[in-house]
Design a protein around this motif. Structure first.
Motif, PDB file in Angstrom:
ATOM      1  N   VAL A  13       6.770  -2.829 -14.769  1.00 20.14           N
ATOM      2  CA  VAL A  13       7.950  -2.650 -14.402  1.00 20.14           C
ATOM      3  C   VAL A  13       7.846  -1.922 -13.363  1.00 20.14           C
ATOM      4  O   VAL A  13       9.076  -2.109 -12.501  1.00 20.14           O
ATOM      5  CB  VAL A  13       9.038  -2.857 -15.646  1.00 20.14           C
ATOM      6  N   THR A  14       7.126  -0.934 -13.189  1.00 18.58           N
ATOM      7  CA  THR A  14       7.397   0.061 -12.315  1.00 18.58           C
ATOM      8  C   THR A  14       6.856  -0.512 -11.176  1.00 18.58           C
ATOM      9  O   THR A  14       7.730  -0.057  -9.869  1.00 18.58           O
ATOM     10  CB  THR A  14       6.679   1.295 -12.609  1.00 18.58           C
ATOM     11  N   ALA A  15       5.995  -1.403 -11.185  1.00 17.21           N
ATOM     12  CA  ALA A  15       5.627  -2.116  -9.829  1.00 17.21           C
ATOM     13  C   ALA A  15       6.768  -2.909  -9.392  1.00 17.21           C
ATOM     14  O   ALA A  15       6.777  -2.783  -7.960  1.00 17.21           O
ATOM     15  CB  ALA A  15       4.325  -2.871 -10.000  1.00 17.21           C
ATOM     16  N   GLU A  16       7.269  -3.639 -10.119  1.00 18.05           N
ATOM     17  CA  GLU A  16       8.430  -4.403  -9.562  1.00 18.05           C
ATOM     18  C   GLU A  16       9.481  -3.540  -9.034  1.00 18.05           C
ATOM     19  O   GLU A  16      10.051  -3.763  -8.059  1.00 18.05           O
ATOM     20  CB  GLU A  16       9.054  -5.042 -10.956  1.00 18.05           C
ATOM     21  N   THR A  17       9.624  -2.327  -9.678  1.00 22.38           N
ATOM     22  CA  THR A  17      10.920  -1.571  -8.975  1.00 22.38           C
ATOM     23  C   THR A  17      10.392  -1.059  -7.560  1.00 22.38           C
ATOM     24  O   THR A  17      11.191  -0.978  -6.604  1.00 22.38           O
ATOM     25  CB  THR A  17      10.798  -0.074  -9.846  1.00 22.38           C
ATOM     26  N   CYS A  18       8.953  -0.803  -7.314  1.00 17.79           N
ATOM     27  CA  CYS A  18       8.564  -0.594  -5.961  1.00 17.79           C
ATOM     28  C   CYS A  18       8.590  -1.494  -4.910  1.00 17.79           C
ATOM     29  O   CYS A  18       9.071  -1.470  -3.914  1.00 17.79           O
ATOM     30  CB  CYS A  18       7.030  -0.084  -6.258  1.00 17.79           C
ATOM     31  N   VAL A  19       8.490  -2.801  -5.336  1.00 13.34           N
ATOM     32  CA  VAL A  19       8.401  -4.002  -4.404  1.00 13.34           C
ATOM     33  C   VAL A  19       9.944  -4.096  -4.065  1.00 13.34           C
ATOM     34  O   VAL A  19      10.222  -4.246  -2.914  1.00 13.34           O
ATOM     35  CB  VAL A  19       7.923  -5.059  -5.414  1.00 13.34           C
ATOM     36  N   ARG A  30      11.319  -3.545  -0.437  1.00 13.25           N
ATOM     37  CA  ARG A  30      12.225  -4.711   0.421  1.00 13.25           C
ATOM     38  C   ARG A  30      13.602  -3.955   0.816  1.00 13.25           C
ATOM     39  O   ARG A  30      14.162  -4.436   2.061  1.00 13.25           O
ATOM     40  CB  ARG A  30      12.616  -5.687  -0.695  1.00 13.25           C
ATOM     41  N   ARG A  31      13.932  -3.063   0.020  1.00 13.16           N
ATOM     42  CA  ARG A  31      15.435  -2.594   0.748  1.00 13.16           C
ATOM     43  C   ARG A  31      15.283  -1.529   1.670  1.00 13.16           C
ATOM     44  O   ARG A  31      16.249  -1.177   2.217  1.00 13.16           O
ATOM     45  CB  ARG A  31      16.259  -2.121  -0.561  1.00 13.16           C
ATOM     46  N   LEU A  41      -0.087  -5.612  -2.198  1.00 14.45           N
ATOM     47  CA  LEU A  41       0.011  -6.751  -1.193  1.00 14.45           C
ATOM     48  C   LEU A  41       1.731  -7.177  -1.222  1.00 14.45           C
ATOM     49  O   LEU A  41       2.075  -7.204  -0.136  1.00 14.45           O
ATOM     50  CB  LEU A  41      -0.527  -8.038  -1.667  1.00 14.45           C
ATOM     51  N   ARG A  42       2.279  -7.306  -2.491  1.00 13.29           N
ATOM     52  CA  ARG A  42       3.582  -7.404  -2.597  1.00 13.29           C
ATOM     53  C   ARG A  42       4.395  -6.328  -1.925  1.00 13.29           C
ATOM     54  O   ARG A  42       5.507  -6.512  -1.231  1.00 13.29           O
ATOM     55  CB  ARG A  42       3.890  -7.736  -4.024  1.00 13.29           C
ATOM     56  N   ILE A  43       4.249  -5.062  -2.135  1.00 10.22           N
ATOM     57  CA  ILE A  43       4.786  -4.013  -1.635  1.00 10.22           C
ATOM     58  C   ILE A  43       4.941  -3.965   0.127  1.00 10.22           C
ATOM     59  O   ILE A  43       5.837  -4.098   0.702  1.00 10.22           O
ATOM     60  CB  ILE A  43       4.349  -2.651  -1.971  1.00 10.22           C
ATOM     61  N   GLY A  56       7.854  -4.996   3.179  1.00 10.12           N
ATOM     62  CA  GLY A  56       7.929  -4.135   4.082  1.00 10.12           C
ATOM     63  C   GLY A  56       7.700  -2.666   3.876  1.00 10.12           C
ATOM     64  O   GLY A  56       7.890  -1.796   4.855  1.00 10.12           O
ATOM     65  N   GLY A  57       7.042  -2.304   2.681  1.00 11.69           N
ATOM     66  CA  GLY A  57       6.723  -0.736   2.515  1.00 11.69           C
ATOM     67  C   GLY A  57       5.496  -0.690   2.754  1.00 11.69           C
ATOM     68  O   GLY A  57       4.696  -1.596   3.347  1.00 11.69           O
TER      69      GLY A  57
END
Length: 189
Positions: free
Chosen positions: A32-38, A42-43, A112-114, A118-119
């Motif tokens: 879940v922390t990885a999802e938060t980072c993605v 994005r934002r 890769l997702r981050i 855009g991060g």
């Protein structure tokens, strides 16, 4: 003074992070922390210093990269272990290696997702309870921009009643969360 911002989904207002800012994240390469980072990437387009216990994923051998699914991967791992050792591996050896491969793939996918969101990513494998290593990693990340946030997701899973825990289990769970947070706060002040 700690400044707090609500950046929930649909919340109007200015994002407190922007490109060039650094967010220090413990336990952020998986789950879940990885999802938060993605989503934060994005934002904001920020840089994420991900701190985790897992070693940085190595490139997979070609025979493994084209495989998907637990059964296929475990069968291939069993063949490779037998080829390397000359004897059939135990189910435990296969499971341990499968978990290592799965974790490495999940970490690589998070990176890769981050980046696709855009991060930027900087990853350091360390024990969050080690204050000197946490400080060193944060100091390294400061070269990429000012530290503007902390996400503390590191933890040790030890399910069960607290009365059934050994002192060592309790110390490990507690120290990872509490001492880990203290180390993050000290390194980023």
């Amino acid at each position: 003074t700690i400044e707090r911002h609500d950046i929930g989904v649909g919340t109007p207002g200015k994002m407190p992070l922007q490109p060039g800012d650094v967010v220090v994240v413990s336990g952020g390469a998986r789950g879940v922390t990885a999802e938060t980072c993605v989503e934060l990437a994005r934002r904001s387009g920020a840089t994420f210093l991900l701190l985790g216990r897992s070693a940085l994923p190595e490139a997979e051998p070609e025979w493994l990269t084209r495989l998907d699914g637990e059964a296929a991967i475990k069968a291939a791992l069993a063949r490779e272990i037998k080829s390397a050792t000359g004897s059939p591996p135990s189910p435990r050896d296969i499971e341990t290696e499968f978990r290592r491969v799965s974790a490495a793939r999940e970490i690589a996918a998070t990176f890769l997702r981050i980046e696709e969101a855009g991060g930027r990513v900087l990853y350091r494998a360390l024990d969050i309870r080690d204050a000197a290593k946490v400080r060193s990693a944060v100091d390294e990340a400061r070269a990429m921009g000012p530290v503007r946030g902390i996400v503390h997701g590191a933890g040790v899973l030890a399910d069960g009643l607290i009365l059934e825990k050994t002192a060592e289990q309790l110390d490990l769970v507690y120290d990872t969360k509490v001492r880990g947070l203290e180390n993050l706060l000290a390194a980023t002040e």
